[in-house]
Design a protein around this motif. Sequence first.
Motif, mmCIF file in Angstrom:
data_model
loop_
_atom_site.group_PDB
_atom_site.id
_atom_site.type_symbol
_atom_site.label_atom_id
_atom_site.label_comp_id
_atom_site.label_asym_id
_atom_site.label_seq_id
_atom_site.Cartn_x
_atom_site.Cartn_y
_atom_site.Cartn_z
ATOM 1 N N GLY A 107 0.794 -1.211 0.000
ATOM 2 C CA GLY A 107 0.000 0.000 0.000
ATOM 3 C C GLY A 107 0.835 1.272 0.000
ATOM 4 O O GLY A 107 0.362 2.332 -0.426
ATOM 5 N N ALA A 108 2.071 1.193 0.449
ATOM 6 C CA ALA A 108 2.951 2.363 0.478
ATOM 7 C C ALA A 108 3.593 2.610 -0.880
ATOM 8 O O ALA A 108 4.022 3.725 -1.167
ATOM 9 N N PHE A 109 3.663 1.583 -1.700
ATOM 10 C CA PHE A 109 4.345 1.680 -2.991
ATOM 11 C C PHE A 109 3.341 1.371 -4.094
ATOM 12 O O PHE A 109 3.062 0.211 -4.385
ATOM 13 N N THR A 110 2.803 2.422 -4.705
ATOM 14 C CA THR A 110 1.755 2.229 -5.694
ATOM 15 C C THR A 110 2.308 2.221 -7.115
ATOM 16 O O THR A 110 2.229 1.216 -7.806
ATOM 17 N N ASP A 111 2.875 3.341 -7.558
ATOM 18 C CA ASP A 111 3.383 3.424 -8.926
ATOM 19 C C ASP A 111 4.843 3.010 -9.053
ATOM 20 O O ASP A 111 5.298 2.678 -10.128
ATOM 21 N N HIS A 112 5.553 3.070 -7.971
ATOM 22 C CA HIS A 112 6.992 2.818 -7.966
ATOM 23 C C HIS A 112 7.305 1.699 -6.983
ATOM 24 O O HIS A 112 6.820 1.711 -5.850
ATOM 25 N N LEU A 113 8.107 0.760 -7.400
ATOM 26 C CA LEU A 113 8.521 -0.328 -6.517
ATOM 27 C C LEU A 113 10.030 -0.268 -6.307
ATOM 28 O O LEU A 113 10.785 -0.258 -7.272
ATOM 29 N N PRO A 114 10.477 -0.235 -5.035
ATOM 30 C CA PRO A 114 11.911 -0.238 -4.770
ATOM 31 C C PRO A 114 12.464 -1.662 -4.811
ATOM 32 O O PRO A 114 11.707 -2.643 -4.765
ATOM 33 N N ALA A 115 13.778 -1.743 -4.863
ATOM 34 C CA ALA A 115 14.425 -3.039 -4.628
ATOM 35 C C ALA A 115 14.170 -3.380 -3.159
ATOM 36 O O ALA A 115 13.991 -2.483 -2.324
ATOM 37 N N ARG A 116 14.145 -4.668 -2.816
ATOM 38 C CA ARG A 116 13.829 -5.034 -1.431
ATOM 39 C C ARG A 116 14.513 -6.328 -1.045
ATOM 40 O O ARG A 116 14.632 -7.254 -1.838
ATOM 41 N N SER A 117 14.928 -6.367 0.207
ATOM 42 C CA SER A 117 15.331 -7.601 0.857
ATOM 43 C C SER A 117 14.398 -7.804 2.032
ATOM 44 O O SER A 117 14.024 -6.842 2.700
ATOM 45 N N ALA A 118 13.998 -9.030 2.283
ATOM 46 C CA ALA A 118 13.171 -9.356 3.439
ATOM 47 C C ALA A 118 13.752 -10.597 4.084
ATOM 48 O O ALA A 118 13.918 -11.621 3.412
ATOM 49 N N VAL A 119 14.072 -10.490 5.358
ATOM 50 C CA VAL A 119 14.690 -11.608 6.059
ATOM 51 C C VAL A 119 14.024 -11.831 7.406
ATOM 52 O O VAL A 119 13.507 -10.893 8.025
ATOM 53 N N GLU A 120 14.030 -13.074 7.838
ATOM 54 C CA GLU A 120 13.570 -13.411 9.182
ATOM 55 C C GLU A 120 14.755 -13.289 10.131
ATOM 56 O O GLU A 120 15.865 -13.729 9.805
ATOM 57 N N VAL A 121 14.496 -12.686 11.277
ATOM 58 C CA VAL A 121 15.538 -12.518 12.284
ATOM 59 C C VAL A 121 15.070 -13.111 13.608
ATOM 60 O O VAL A 121 13.869 -13.249 13.850
ATOM 61 N N ALA A 122 16.015 -13.446 14.452
ATOM 62 C CA ALA A 122 15.684 -14.073 15.719
ATOM 63 C C ALA A 122 14.986 -13.122 16.680
ATOM 64 O O ALA A 122 14.075 -13.514 17.406
ATOM 65 N N ARG A 123 15.414 -11.854 16.676
ATOM 66 C CA ARG A 123 14.839 -10.913 17.628
ATOM 67 C C ARG A 123 15.065 -9.491 17.152
ATOM 68 O O ARG A 123 16.075 -9.193 16.525
ATOM 69 N N LEU A 124 14.111 -8.618 17.457
ATOM 70 C CA LEU A 124 14.192 -7.206 17.109
ATOM 71 C C LEU A 124 14.075 -6.362 18.376
ATOM 72 O O LEU A 124 13.585 -6.845 19.397
ATOM 73 N N PRO A 125 14.515 -5.095 18.319
ATOM 74 C CA PRO A 125 14.412 -4.243 19.503
ATOM 75 C C PRO A 125 12.984 -4.211 20.058
ATOM 76 O O PRO A 125 12.014 -4.186 19.297
ATOM 77 N N LYS A 126 12.881 -4.244 21.374
ATOM 78 C CA LYS A 126 11.596 -4.220 22.081
ATOM 79 C C LYS A 126 10.692 -5.387 21.689
ATOM 80 O O LYS A 126 9.481 -5.343 21.868
ATOM 81 N N ASP A 127 11.286 -6.435 21.131
ATOM 82 C CA ASP A 127 10.553 -7.639 20.730
ATOM 83 C C ASP A 127 9.406 -7.368 19.755
ATOM 84 O O ASP A 127 8.384 -8.052 19.775
ATOM 85 N N VAL A 128 9.601 -6.397 18.866
ATOM 86 C CA VAL A 128 8.584 -6.102 17.856
ATOM 87 C C VAL A 128 8.622 -7.155 16.755
ATOM 88 O O VAL A 128 9.530 -7.993 16.704
ATOM 89 N N LEU A 129 7.652 -7.082 15.865
ATOM 90 C CA LEU A 129 7.520 -8.073 14.803
ATOM 91 C C LEU A 129 8.169 -7.661 13.490
ATOM 92 O O LEU A 129 8.392 -8.504 12.624
ATOM 93 N N ILE A 130 8.463 -6.351 13.335
ATOM 94 C CA ILE A 130 8.930 -5.837 12.039
ATOM 95 C C ILE A 130 9.845 -4.633 12.227
ATOM 96 O O ILE A 130 9.643 -3.835 13.144
ATOM 97 N N GLU A 131 10.843 -4.517 11.362
ATOM 98 C CA GLU A 131 11.683 -3.328 11.260
ATOM 99 C C GLU A 131 11.971 -3.114 9.784
ATOM 100 O O GLU A 131 12.220 -4.076 9.050
ATOM 101 N N ILE A 132 11.908 -1.845 9.353
ATOM 102 C CA ILE A 132 12.174 -1.523 7.948
ATOM 103 C C ILE A 132 13.155 -0.362 7.878
ATOM 104 O O ILE A 132 12.975 0.645 8.560
ATOM 105 N N GLU A 133 14.177 -0.518 7.025
ATOM 106 C CA GLU A 133 15.103 0.582 6.738
ATOM 107 C C GLU A 133 15.010 0.902 5.262
ATOM 108 O O GLU A 133 14.659 0.034 4.450
ATOM 109 N N VAL A 134 15.289 2.177 4.912
ATOM 110 C CA VAL A 134 15.161 2.585 3.519
ATOM 111 C C VAL A 134 16.366 3.424 3.073
ATOM 112 O O VAL A 134 17.017 4.075 3.887
ATOM 113 N N ILE A 135 16.591 3.397 1.779
ATOM 114 C CA ILE A 135 17.499 4.312 1.099
ATOM 115 C C ILE A 135 16.636 4.992 0.031
ATOM 116 O O ILE A 135 15.919 4.316 -0.716
ATOM 117 N N ALA A 136 16.679 6.323 0.004
ATOM 118 C CA ALA A 136 15.836 7.076 -0.933
ATOM 119 C C ALA A 136 16.590 8.250 -1.508
ATOM 120 O O ALA A 136 17.518 8.777 -0.881
#
Length: 126
Positions: A93-122
């Motif tokens: 939903g955030a990327f409608t007309d333009h799609l960035p390159a992407r990596s998606a990986v499963e990790v053992a643990r994230l800060p504050k035990d959240v479910l998701i973290e996303i970093e971007v280069i723009a």
Amino acid sequence: MKKVHTDKAPKAIGPYVQGNIVNGLLFASGQVPLHPETGEVVGTTIEAQTEQVLKNVAAILAEAGSSFDRVIKTTCFLKNMEDFAAFNTIYAGAFTDHLPARSAVEVARLPKDVLIEIEVIASVNE
């Protein structure tokens, strides 16, 4: 190098900045689903947490003079790859007309035990 900071995204919870602009590119630190004002985790589902992460990313992009249409690359860290389809629906939903390159990986643990973290280069206007 120019530091990016906005109160519309969570403050850094460690020795880093929300983002840096170098040579027309924004390198944004990974965002987790924290509410910018309270610093508390928002939501308990991958959908709710992804929505908050994207709000935080959008705030940093806006502060840097950029937008989702100018994102070149994302790296997405998921606590559980079983959540990928639900995450992907919200992310799309955030990327409608333009799609960035992407990596998606499963990790053992994230800060504050959240479910998701996303970093971007723009790209940005300097």
